[in-house]
Design a protein around this motif. Sequence first.
Motif, mmCIF file in Angstrom:
data_model
loop_
_atom_site.group_PDB
_atom_site.id
_atom_site.type_symbol
_atom_site.label_atom_id
_atom_site.label_comp_id
_atom_site.label_asym_id
_atom_site.label_seq_id
_atom_site.Cartn_x
_atom_site.Cartn_y
_atom_site.Cartn_z
ATOM 1 N N HIS A 44 -8.613 1.152 6.104
ATOM 2 C CA HIS A 44 -8.684 2.514 5.550
ATOM 3 C C HIS A 44 -7.294 2.861 5.003
ATOM 4 C CE1 HIS A 44 -12.569 2.874 7.560
ATOM 5 N NE2 HIS A 44 -11.974 2.387 8.639
ATOM 6 N N PRO A 45 -6.826 2.105 4.003
ATOM 7 C CA PRO A 45 -5.408 2.147 3.633
ATOM 8 C C PRO A 45 -4.952 3.420 2.954
ATOM 9 C CG PRO A 45 -6.627 0.814 2.068
ATOM 10 C CD PRO A 45 -7.582 1.140 3.165
ATOM 11 N N ASP A 46 -5.877 4.236 2.459
ATOM 12 C CA ASP A 46 -5.482 5.460 1.768
ATOM 13 C C ASP A 46 -5.135 6.599 2.716
ATOM 14 O OD1 ASP A 46 -5.771 4.281 -0.659
ATOM 15 O OD2 ASP A 46 -7.605 5.313 -1.236
ATOM 16 N N TYR A 47 -5.266 6.364 4.026
ATOM 17 C CA TYR A 47 -5.038 7.416 5.014
ATOM 18 C C TYR A 47 -3.921 7.015 5.985
ATOM 19 C CZ TYR A 47 -9.593 8.708 3.206
ATOM 20 O OH TYR A 47 -10.630 9.009 2.370
ATOM 21 N N LEU A 48 -3.123 8.007 6.353
ATOM 22 C CA LEU A 48 -2.077 7.836 7.358
ATOM 23 C C LEU A 48 -2.263 8.943 8.389
ATOM 24 C CD1 LEU A 48 0.540 6.408 8.278
ATOM 25 C CD2 LEU A 48 1.806 8.014 6.836
ATOM 26 N N TYR A 49 -2.349 8.556 9.660
ATOM 27 C CA TYR A 49 -2.630 9.508 10.734
ATOM 28 C C TYR A 49 -1.309 9.911 11.400
ATOM 29 C CZ TYR A 49 -7.213 7.606 9.802
ATOM 30 O OH TYR A 49 -8.367 7.188 9.166
ATOM 31 N N TYR A 50 -1.006 11.198 11.316
ATOM 32 C CA TYR A 50 0.265 11.731 11.809
ATOM 33 C C TYR A 50 -0.011 12.777 12.873
ATOM 34 C CZ TYR A 50 4.529 14.630 11.772
ATOM 35 O OH TYR A 50 5.641 15.371 12.126
ATOM 36 N N TYR A 71 0.833 -1.207 0.000
ATOM 37 C CA TYR A 71 0.000 0.000 0.000
ATOM 38 C C TYR A 71 0.867 1.256 0.000
ATOM 39 C CZ TYR A 71 -4.355 -2.529 0.994
ATOM 40 O OH TYR A 71 -5.450 -3.344 0.918
ATOM 41 N N THR A 72 0.450 2.231 -0.772
ATOM 42 C CA THR A 72 1.219 3.469 -0.910
ATOM 43 C C THR A 72 1.463 4.141 0.434
ATOM 44 O OG1 THR A 72 0.386 3.856 -3.148
ATOM 45 C CG2 THR A 72 1.244 5.765 -1.956
ATOM 46 N N MET A 73 0.428 4.244 1.272
ATOM 47 C CA MET A 73 0.585 4.990 2.513
ATOM 48 C C MET A 73 1.407 4.236 3.558
ATOM 49 S SD MET A 73 -0.566 7.799 1.658
ATOM 50 C CE MET A 73 -0.468 8.718 3.193
ATOM 51 N N SER A 74 1.503 2.919 3.454
ATOM 52 C CA SER A 74 2.420 2.220 4.351
ATOM 53 C C SER A 74 3.859 2.536 3.963
ATOM 54 C CB SER A 74 2.170 0.708 4.301
ATOM 55 O OG SER A 74 2.545 0.150 3.059
ATOM 56 N N ARG A 75 4.099 2.740 2.666
ATOM 57 C CA ARG A 75 5.438 3.117 2.208
ATOM 58 C C ARG A 75 5.761 4.563 2.595
ATOM 59 N NH1 ARG A 75 6.029 0.025 -3.681
ATOM 60 N NH2 ARG A 75 5.727 -2.064 -2.825
ATOM 61 N N VAL A 76 4.751 5.415 2.580
ATOM 62 C CA VAL A 76 4.938 6.785 3.062
ATOM 63 C C VAL A 76 5.274 6.767 4.553
ATOM 64 C CG1 VAL A 76 3.780 8.993 3.498
ATOM 65 C CG2 VAL A 76 3.477 7.843 1.294
ATOM 66 N N MET A 77 4.582 5.916 5.291
ATOM 67 C CA MET A 77 4.857 5.770 6.729
ATOM 68 C C MET A 77 6.308 5.367 6.956
ATOM 69 S SD MET A 77 2.855 3.210 9.339
ATOM 70 C CE MET A 77 2.959 3.368 11.134
ATOM 71 N N LYS A 78 6.788 4.414 6.210
ATOM 72 C CA LYS A 78 8.178 3.962 6.310
ATOM 73 C C LYS A 78 9.140 5.117 6.064
ATOM 74 C CE LYS A 78 11.356 0.906 3.671
ATOM 75 N NZ LYS A 78 11.848 -0.056 4.667
ATOM 76 N N GLU A 79 8.892 5.910 5.024
ATOM 77 C CA GLU A 79 9.796 7.004 4.686
ATOM 78 C C GLU A 79 9.728 8.126 5.717
ATOM 79 O OE1 GLU A 79 9.194 8.163 0.615
ATOM 80 O OE2 GLU A 79 9.905 6.232 -0.156
ATOM 81 N N MET A 80 8.547 8.391 6.261
ATOM 82 C CA MET A 80 8.421 9.423 7.291
ATOM 83 C C MET A 80 9.196 9.042 8.551
ATOM 84 S SD MET A 80 4.442 10.692 6.928
ATOM 85 C CE MET A 80 4.611 11.945 8.215
ATOM 86 N N ILE A 81 9.134 7.773 8.936
ATOM 87 C CA ILE A 81 9.888 7.322 10.106
ATOM 88 C C ILE A 81 11.385 7.443 9.839
ATOM 89 C CG2 ILE A 81 10.463 5.299 11.504
ATOM 90 C CD1 ILE A 81 7.505 4.452 11.209
#
Length: 380
Positions: free
Chosen positions: A281-287, A140-150
């Motif tokens: 709700h895979p299209d959303y990442l809560y930051y 999923y795209t947002m799980s990859r965004v999560m990885k990069e943000m961390i």
Amino acid sequence: MAKLIRYGMVGGSLEAFIGEVHRKAINFDTRAEIVAGCFSTRPEKNQATGDAYCIAPDRLYSDFKEMAAKEAARPDPIDFAVIVTPNFSHYEAAKAFLEAGINVVCEKPLCFEVAQAEELQALAREKDLLFAVTYTYPGYTMSRVMKEMIAEGKIGKIAAVNAEYVQDWLINELEPEEGAAENLSVWRKDPAVSGISNCVGDIGTHIECFVHYVTGLKIKRLAATTNKYGHALDLNANILLEYDNGVNGAYWCSQIAAGHYNGLVVRVFGDRGALEWQQEHPDYLYYTPKGGAMQVLTRSGNGITQPAGSGGRIPVGHPEGLYVAFANIYRDYITALIEKKAGRPYDTSSLTMIEDGVAGVKFVHAVVDSAAADAAWITL
């Protein structure tokens, strides 16, 4: 235009759920086609699936050993084999293709025993083959965004991890209703087919892999309880963990949690903020930055600067889903394979590879061993 990559499949007849998911996901990519397979040990099912996918008669095989040997001997062999059989045959099938010099994509869990997993890892390295294990959710795209943000330090130094993967599809196994059809399929119920674990092996390994994928943390030791409710294998598990950097985490996986369908939720807390991703709700990442309000980051939406954010396939507001997550995995795998065949540098950093499969097998054994020893701490 001729396809650049040819693949074959082991398992995944027309009635099988996950095999069809893999085929549909690969079909998102114009560079690969299915040309071979042994889709079922039942000849009629094997033939029906081969006919449905226009497999040439001489490339429809009766078993994976025949398929590996004959494909390797062809002038136009498959570039990779997809293994989507029940757990018990993963090891033998993967080994057959690796020994034949054919790249592999395998469903998780990789195999039953740690020694088997390490053998496959060594064989893949010896043969210089790409071996991916399809833990779905890093696609999923947002799980990859999560990885990069961390990795960018958006939440600072990780202080705690909390994750769960809960379902309710086996709740009737707690108190079977008279006359109700048995919900637990034979291969998941039988340890000879499913291995030493049901719930942990099936969905708990997704938690283990996902947390490692986004954080890079490795489990140092764990303590676990499992619940079988009179069955041969676990249907529920609670796990405490210590990672290699001293941070602690807690995982819960269950298949008897009423009202939950496919609830993978991963929360990572740092000294500068927190991130949470929910599979349903895979299209959303809560930051939530420290001292600030929660922000909802949306796939393909504004405010995402991480390179992974460009991986979305359709515009913001149009939901993506499971097929796309699998398709993203195969896009990256096929790209790496094409580059490798051409002798160019290739990147597998977005993929879960054989090393992740080995870690998953070790995780399952550690949980089962801990639960059998009254939740004793087990070092991985």
